[in-house]
Design an enzyme around this catalytic site. Structure first.
Site, PDB file in Angstrom:
ATOM      1  N   LYS A 189     -11.970  21.486 -49.770  1.00 38.23           N
ATOM      2  CA  LYS A 189     -11.010  22.193 -50.639  1.00 38.23           C
ATOM      3  C   LYS A 189      -9.603  21.662 -50.372  1.00 38.23           C
ATOM      4  O   LYS A 189      -9.037  21.919 -49.318  1.00 38.23           O
ATOM      5  CB  LYS A 189     -11.010  23.701 -50.392  1.00 38.23           C
ATOM      6  CG  LYS A 189     -10.205  24.412 -51.497  1.00 38.23           C
ATOM      7  CD  LYS A 189      -9.759  25.811 -51.143  1.00 38.23           C
ATOM      8  CE  LYS A 189      -8.399  25.895 -50.495  1.00 38.23           C
ATOM      9  NZ  LYS A 189      -7.259  25.455 -51.328  1.00 38.23           N
ATOM     10  N   GLU A 264      -6.591  21.710 -36.911  1.00 37.05           N
ATOM     11  CA  GLU A 264      -5.361  20.925 -36.725  1.00 37.05           C
ATOM     12  C   GLU A 264      -4.226  21.780 -37.267  1.00 37.05           C
ATOM     13  O   GLU A 264      -4.114  21.940 -38.485  1.00 37.05           O
ATOM     14  CB  GLU A 264      -5.438  19.616 -37.519  1.00 37.05           C
ATOM     15  CG  GLU A 264      -6.394  18.587 -36.972  1.00 37.05           C
ATOM     16  CD  GLU A 264      -5.985  18.084 -35.608  1.00 37.05           C
ATOM     17  OE1 GLU A 264      -4.810  18.221 -35.216  1.00 37.05           O
ATOM     18  OE2 GLU A 264      -6.874  17.550 -34.924  1.00 37.05           O
ATOM     19  N   CYS A 298       3.093  17.928 -39.584  1.00 38.93           N
ATOM     20  CA  CYS A 298       2.732  18.825 -38.475  1.00 38.93           C
ATOM     21  C   CYS A 298       3.343  18.347 -37.153  1.00 38.93           C
ATOM     22  O   CYS A 298       3.731  19.156 -36.323  1.00 38.93           O
ATOM     23  CB  CYS A 298       1.226  18.953 -38.369  1.00 38.93           C
ATOM     24  SG  CYS A 298       0.376  17.379 -38.298  1.00 38.93           S
ATOM     25  N   GLU A 395       7.697  27.023 -36.418  1.00 38.59           N
ATOM     26  CA  GLU A 395       7.587  25.810 -37.227  1.00 38.59           C
ATOM     27  C   GLU A 395       8.282  26.046 -38.567  1.00 38.59           C
ATOM     28  O   GLU A 395       7.903  26.939 -39.322  1.00 38.59           O
ATOM     29  CB  GLU A 395       6.113  25.467 -37.461  1.00 38.59           C
ATOM     30  CG  GLU A 395       5.928  24.185 -38.247  1.00 38.59           C
ATOM     31  CD  GLU A 395       4.462  23.803 -38.447  1.00 38.59           C
ATOM     32  OE1 GLU A 395       3.678  24.664 -38.877  1.00 38.59           O
ATOM     33  OE2 GLU A 395       4.119  22.645 -38.182  1.00 38.59           O
TER      34      GLU A 395
HETATM   35  P1  NAP Z   1      -2.167  27.313 -45.185  1.00 34.40           P
HETATM   36  O1  NAP Z   1      -2.179  28.683 -45.706  1.00 34.40           O
HETATM   37  O2  NAP Z   1      -2.550  27.114 -43.780  1.00 34.40           O
HETATM   38  O3  NAP Z   1      -3.100  26.431 -46.129  1.00 34.40           O
HETATM   39  C1  NAP Z   1      -3.832  25.292 -45.752  1.00 34.40           C
HETATM   40  C2  NAP Z   1      -5.110  25.241 -46.558  1.00 34.40           C
HETATM   41  O4  NAP Z   1      -5.932  26.383 -46.275  1.00 34.40           O
HETATM   42  C3  NAP Z   1      -4.883  25.290 -48.060  1.00 34.40           C
HETATM   43  O5  NAP Z   1      -5.892  24.527 -48.693  1.00 34.40           O
HETATM   44  C4  NAP Z   1      -5.050  26.762 -48.349  1.00 34.40           C
HETATM   45  O6  NAP Z   1      -5.270  27.031 -49.683  1.00 34.40           O
HETATM   46  C5  NAP Z   1      -6.220  27.090 -47.466  1.00 34.40           C
HETATM   47  N1  NAP Z   1      -6.378  28.502 -47.128  1.00 34.40           N
HETATM   48  C6  NAP Z   1      -5.432  29.464 -47.073  1.00 34.40           C
HETATM   49  N2  NAP Z   1      -5.979  30.644 -46.688  1.00 34.40           N
HETATM   50  C7  NAP Z   1      -7.297  30.407 -46.475  1.00 34.40           C
HETATM   51  C8  NAP Z   1      -8.399  31.204 -46.050  1.00 34.40           C
HETATM   52  N3  NAP Z   1      -8.254  32.494 -45.752  1.00 34.40           N
HETATM   53  N4  NAP Z   1      -9.614  30.639 -45.942  1.00 34.40           N
HETATM   54  C9  NAP Z   1      -9.783  29.328 -46.213  1.00 34.40           C
HETATM   55  N5  NAP Z   1      -8.791  28.531 -46.635  1.00 34.40           N
HETATM   56  C10 NAP Z   1      -7.561  29.046 -46.757  1.00 34.40           C
HETATM   57  O7  NAP Z   1      -0.776  26.641 -45.409  1.00 34.40           O
HETATM   58  P2  NAP Z   1       0.200  26.808 -46.658  1.00 34.40           P
HETATM   59  O8  NAP Z   1       0.109  28.182 -47.250  1.00 34.40           O
HETATM   60  O9  NAP Z   1      -0.053  25.700 -47.568  1.00 34.40           O
HETATM   61  O10 NAP Z   1       1.600  26.622 -45.920  1.00 34.40           O
HETATM   62  C11 NAP Z   1       2.153  27.666 -45.138  1.00 34.40           C
HETATM   63  C12 NAP Z   1       2.853  27.125 -43.922  1.00 34.40           C
HETATM   64  O11 NAP Z   1       1.922  26.483 -43.088  1.00 34.40           O
HETATM   65  C13 NAP Z   1       3.873  26.031 -44.177  1.00 34.40           C
HETATM   66  O12 NAP Z   1       5.090  26.517 -44.534  1.00 34.40           O
HETATM   67  C14 NAP Z   1       3.894  25.296 -42.882  1.00 34.40           C
HETATM   68  O13 NAP Z   1       4.732  25.883 -41.941  1.00 34.40           O
HETATM   69  C15 NAP Z   1       2.498  25.423 -42.393  1.00 34.40           C
HETATM   70  N6  NAP Z   1       1.717  24.206 -42.637  1.00 34.40           N
HETATM   71  C16 NAP Z   1       1.422  23.422 -41.583  1.00 34.40           C
HETATM   72  C17 NAP Z   1       0.688  22.276 -41.788  1.00 34.40           C
HETATM   73  C18 NAP Z   1       0.355  21.372 -40.677  1.00 34.40           C
HETATM   74  O14 NAP Z   1      -0.110  20.255 -40.907  1.00 34.40           O
HETATM   75  N7  NAP Z   1       0.529  21.783 -39.468  1.00 34.40           N
HETATM   76  C19 NAP Z   1       0.259  21.918 -43.054  1.00 34.40           C
HETATM   77  C20 NAP Z   1       0.557  22.761 -44.119  1.00 34.40           C
HETATM   78  C21 NAP Z   1       1.275  23.903 -43.886  1.00 34.40           C
HETATM   79  P3  NAP Z   1      -3.979  27.205 -50.624  1.00 34.40           P
HETATM   80  O15 NAP Z   1      -3.308  25.907 -50.715  1.00 34.40           O
HETATM   81  O16 NAP Z   1      -4.544  27.622 -51.925  1.00 34.40           O
HETATM   82  O17 NAP Z   1      -3.119  28.265 -50.012  1.00 34.40           O
END
Ligand code: NAP
Ligand code: MG
Length: 492
Positions: A189, A264, A298, A395
């Site tokens: 996904k 990760e 990240c 972060e």
């Molecule tokens: P996220 O919520 O962790 O999303 C990452 C992935 O997981 C996306 O594909 C997301 O779908 C999916 N997801 C969310 N909730 C889930 C659940 N309960 N079960 C399974 N999959 C799920 O990150 P984000 O909302 O895109 O970003 C939020 C914050 O996370 C950012 O502002 C940043 O600080 C941090 N972040 C960190 C990294 C890293 O590499 N360390 C990468 C991205 C974000 P959706 O896209 O539809 O929400």
């Protein structure tokens, strides 16, 4: 080379890959995809329903146990992965363009990521050929009986792969490459904000000859698409990249069901500049450690520590470097800072800047959004914040650097390790012993000396502490998709 001739997929019907077929969501629902540089809707993807996810997981399960997949063997999988890498390389300009349009990243970063993805995929293709167990050289003797005893590796099974929006092609390859090399089948996904390159990668995987059902792509929201996928009872392994908060939820669900899990997650990585560093190297490297991909990395080096005698000089040097960075659309090669991924993300980042200022921080440069419809902001440096400030501890995931002076070696190691995270660390010094001692003392999965953010597919990548569980790349990256079986054969 970035050109609109590569944009055909943006206008394509919103479909996803399930069991070798390109399908819309079963209820026809779609999600708009926005260009973060303009705020315009430029594409749509299906919003997969729980029943779509179920069909995809069942397809992966069926394929895993099919004669076709078994007979392909490691050599067959390796050949297909290698062909896939060749096709990605041949279509790099298109992938780069789509990545810039949907993620907003600078073109040079997109090119780096696509080229790196090709190299990583070739590494996984090669790794498929060296999966092996061990063999007890003397037959085991027990109670007068003798045995031929050996261990072997088997694919862990059906994998649920969930990736974020910040490096879509790279994350896609880092998940699917080792899973398929190991002989697993998978459902991935992509993030709902950046699904388009995933679709192109799926098309290229089919063209490379990957059997139907081995790689399924479900586009949709975290809930219900992602949550249904990771909780599906036919899933044996979950590999997630994203925020620590979501990772904790997914990890605890996986452990409850005794699924294998790799996470990760985030970081708040330190970059340390000692007095004896070559500042001509350290200043641009420390700046790009945070500004690469507009801070949405990240392992971004988001906390800068500079030894007191060089502090003013380094800070002024980084501020000058920052002022030289063009902010704007990633389609323009000179632009090194793109938009944030969304209006929400930019608001979140600006809120951290405001919190830093109200916590007594000094604004060295930047701090404001840019006018216009895109989600741009100025690259920003905050100084003089205490170690408990939110901008220092959490972060931010944007182009915001927090800078702090230090006097002693032990003091800065204490600062560097004063974090829940442990993903990356940069050390700048000309003193070999100091470099070794610092590298050993910092609790982080990846340490860079006199450079930052270098990756190689042979070396594992991942974090200590709340930066995650497990590693990607290296032998560990393949192991994470394998189970070990020990076999004893009694000899007559
Ligand atoms: P996220 O919520 O962790 O999303 C990452 C992935 O997981 C996306 O594909 C997301 O779908 C999916 N997801 C969310 N909730 C889930 C659940 N309960 N079960 C399974 N999959 C799920 O990150 P984000 O909302 O895109 O970003 C939020 C914050 O996370 C950012 O502002 C940043 O600080 C941090 N972040 C960190 C990294 C890293 O590499 N360390 C990468 C991205 C974000 P959706 O896209 O539809 O929400
Ligand atoms: Mg989310």
């Amino acid at each position: 080379m970035l050109g609109s001739q590569h944009g055909a997929l943006l206008n394509a019907d919103p479909v996803m890959l399930i069991d070798g077929a390109w399908r819309p969501a079963s209820d026809g629902a779609t999600i708009d995809v926005t260009d973060p540089a303009t705020g315009e809707v430029i594409a749509r993807c299906p919003a997969a329903t729980p029943s779509d996810v179920n069909v995809a997981v069942e397809a992966a399960h069926r394929t895993l146990h099919s004669a076709e997949w078994r007979q392909l063997g490691a050599e067959g999988r390796s050949t297909i992965l290698w062909r896939w890498a060749d096709l990605i390389e041949a279509n790099a300009a298109e992938l780069s363009y789509l990545e810039v349009r949907t993620n907003g990243m600078p073109g040079a970063f997109a090119d780096w990521m696509i080229n790196s993805s090709v190299a990583w995929l070739r590494h996984f293709a090669a790794s498929a050929l060296s999966i092996h167990g061990t063999n007890v050289s003397d037959s085991v003797s027990k109670g007068g009986d003798t045995y031929h005893a050996f261990s072997g590796k088997e694919p862990v099974g059906v994998c649920a792969l969930v990736i974020p929006w910040n490096g879509p092609t790279g994350s896609f390859v880092l998940k699917t490459g080792p899973a398929l090399a190991a002989g697993c089948t998978c459902v991935i996904k992509p993030a709902e904000l950046t699904p388009v390159t995933a679709i192109r990668l799926g098309q290229l995987a089919q063209e490379a000859g990957l059997p139907n059902g081995a790689l399924n792509i479900v586009t949709g929201y975290g809930t219900p698409t992602g949550s249904t996928l990771v909780r599906h009872p036919l899933v044996n392994k979950v590999s997630f990249t994203g925020s620590t908060e979501t990772g904790r939820q997914i990890g605890s669900d996986a452990v409850r069901d005794l699924k294998r899990v790799t996470l990760e997650l985030g970081g708040k990585s330190p970059c340390i500049v000692f007095d004896d560093a070559d500042l001509e190297t350290a200043i641009p490297a420390a700046a790009m450690a945070i500004y690469g991909n507009t801070g949405q990395v990240c392992f971004a080096g988001s906390r800068l520590f500079v030894q007191r005698a060089s502090y003013d000089k380094v800070l002024a040097g980084i501020a000058e470097f920052t002022a030289s960075l063009n902010v704007g659309s990633g389609l323009v090669p000179q632009n090194m800072i793109g938009p944030l991924i969304s209006a929400k993300q930019r608001d979140r980042v600006l809120d951290y800047v405001a919190s830093g200022l109200s916590d007594g921080g000094e604004l060295v440069c930047g701090g404001s959004p840019l006018d216009g419809n895109g989600y741009f902001m100025q690259p920003t440096i905050l100084a003089n914040l205490g170690s408990s400030a939110r901008a220092v501890r959490e972060e931010i995931f944007g182009p915001v650097l927090v800078a702090t002076p230090f006097d002693e070696f032990d003091e800065v190691i204490g600062y560097a390790n004063d974090t829940d995270y442990g993903l990356g660390a940069g050390i700048f010094t000309r003193d070999l012993s100091k470099a070794h001692n610092a590298a050993r003392s910092i609790r982080a999965g990846n340490v860079w000396v006199n450079c930052y953010g270098v990756l190689h597919p042979s070396l594992p990548f991942g974090g200590f502490g709340k930066s995650g569980l497990g590693r990607e790349m290296g032998t560990e990256g393949i192991e994470a998709f394998l189970e070990t079986k020990s076999t004893f054969m009694k000899l007559a």
